[in-house]
Scaffold this motif. Structure first.
Motif, PDB file in Angstrom:
ATOM      1  N   UNK A  80      22.477  -8.881  12.810  1.00  0.00           N
ATOM      2  CA  UNK A  80      21.627 -10.045  13.121  1.00  0.00           C
ATOM      3  C   UNK A  80      22.438 -11.178  13.747  1.00  0.00           C
ATOM      4  N   UNK A  81      21.775 -11.928  14.600  1.00  0.00           N
ATOM      5  CA  UNK A  81      22.379 -13.130  15.173  1.00  0.00           C
ATOM      6  C   UNK A  81      21.964 -14.322  14.327  1.00  0.00           C
ATOM      7  N   UNK A  82      22.867 -15.270  14.165  1.00  0.00           N
ATOM      8  CA  UNK A  82      22.561 -16.453  13.381  1.00  0.00           C
ATOM      9  C   UNK A  82      22.831 -17.698  14.212  1.00  0.00           C
ATOM     10  N   UNK A  83      21.792 -18.395  14.586  1.00  0.00           N
ATOM     11  CA  UNK A  83      21.884 -19.656  15.322  1.00  0.00           C
ATOM     12  C   UNK A  83      22.779 -19.557  16.560  1.00  0.00           C
ATOM     13  N   UNK A  84      22.566 -18.504  17.364  1.00  0.00           N
ATOM     14  CA  UNK A  84      23.340 -18.300  18.599  1.00  0.00           C
ATOM     15  C   UNK A  84      22.984 -19.367  19.616  1.00  0.00           C
ATOM     16  N   UNK A  85      23.998 -19.921  20.266  1.00  0.00           N
ATOM     17  CA  UNK A  85      23.793 -20.939  21.294  1.00  0.00           C
ATOM     18  C   UNK A  85      24.150 -20.361  22.650  1.00  0.00           C
ATOM     19  N   UNK A  86      23.426 -20.735  23.690  1.00  0.00           N
ATOM     20  CA  UNK A  86      23.735 -20.216  25.028  1.00  0.00           C
ATOM     21  C   UNK A  86      25.025 -20.825  25.590  1.00  0.00           C
ATOM     22  N   UNK A  87      25.744 -20.040  26.371  1.00  0.00           N
ATOM     23  CA  UNK A  87      26.953 -20.495  27.058  1.00  0.00           C
ATOM     24  C   UNK A  87      26.559 -21.247  28.332  1.00  0.00           C
ATOM     25  N   UNK A  88      27.539 -21.831  29.019  1.00  0.00           N
ATOM     26  CA  UNK A  88      27.295 -22.554  30.267  1.00  0.00           C
ATOM     27  C   UNK A  88      26.624 -21.656  31.294  1.00  0.00           C
ATOM     28  N   UNK A  89      27.109 -20.422  31.461  1.00  0.00           N
ATOM     29  CA  UNK A  89      26.549 -19.510  32.471  1.00  0.00           C
ATOM     30  C   UNK A  89      25.115 -19.108  32.146  1.00  0.00           C
ATOM     31  N   UNK A  90      24.697 -19.234  30.899  1.00  0.00           N
ATOM     32  CA  UNK A  90      23.307 -18.969  30.537  1.00  0.00           C
ATOM     33  C   UNK A  90      22.407 -20.151  30.898  1.00  0.00           C
TER      34      UNK A  90
END
Length: 176
Positions: A80-90
């Protein structure tokens, strides 16, 4: 009642003082505004250079300021992913584009309707937009962009941010 009268005055003044939205070769139009889409919102900036009576090329860039973090399972991944944040390229995308400027075709000089194609960092796509100029240097724009083909089969958590339909609106400036 005063607000209604003021609003009607501003609208009628804007319509009577409107200027030509696209004149052709040598035009430089800059748009700055808000970008709205599923999963985030941000800013968009673009510049278009007139090449002929009904043709222009330009560049557009978007950056998502507010993006929803992701928590949960994604594509049958057992971890599971937990509170994943997008990177600059996203969050960032830049595109080169061409437009067919139709103000002279539709016969309304103040309104420039411009369908076009774009080639960007994440996909090949299309757009349709419109600009209306109240004065010689200032107007408003709105634009809908959409992907036609994305470059990879990568389906990471935030791949959809740059591969979906977007809606933009804001101010347009004449730099000619």
């Amino acid at each position: 009642m005063k607000k209604v009268i003021t609003f009607l005055f501003l609208v009628s003044f804007g319509l009577t003082q409107a200027q030509q939205a696209f004149t052709g070769k040598g035009d430089v139009r800059v748009n700055v505004g808000a970008n709205l889409q599923d999963g985030g919102s941000g800013i968009q900036g673009s510049v278009d250079f007139g090449l002929g009576e009904n043709f222009s090329f330009g560049f557009v860039s978007t950056y998502l300021l507010g993006v929803d973090n992701f928590t949960g399972y994604y594509h049958n991944n057992p971890t599971p992913y937990t509170d994943e944040k997008p990177e600059f390229q996203d969050r960032f995308d830049a595109k080169a584009r061409i437009n067919a400027n139709l103000s002279s075709v539709i016969g309304v000089e103040q309104l420039d309707i411009y369908p076009g194609l774009s080639l960007g960092l994440h996909n090949f796509g299309g757009h349709i937009g419109g600009r209306y100029f109240f004065t010689d240097g200032f107007g408003v724009f709105t634009e809908i962009g959409f992907p036609i083909a994305k470059y990879s089969d990568n389906n990471d958590i935030f791949d959809h941010l740059n591969n979906q339909a977007t809606f933009s609106l804001g101010a347009s400036f004449n730099l000619q």
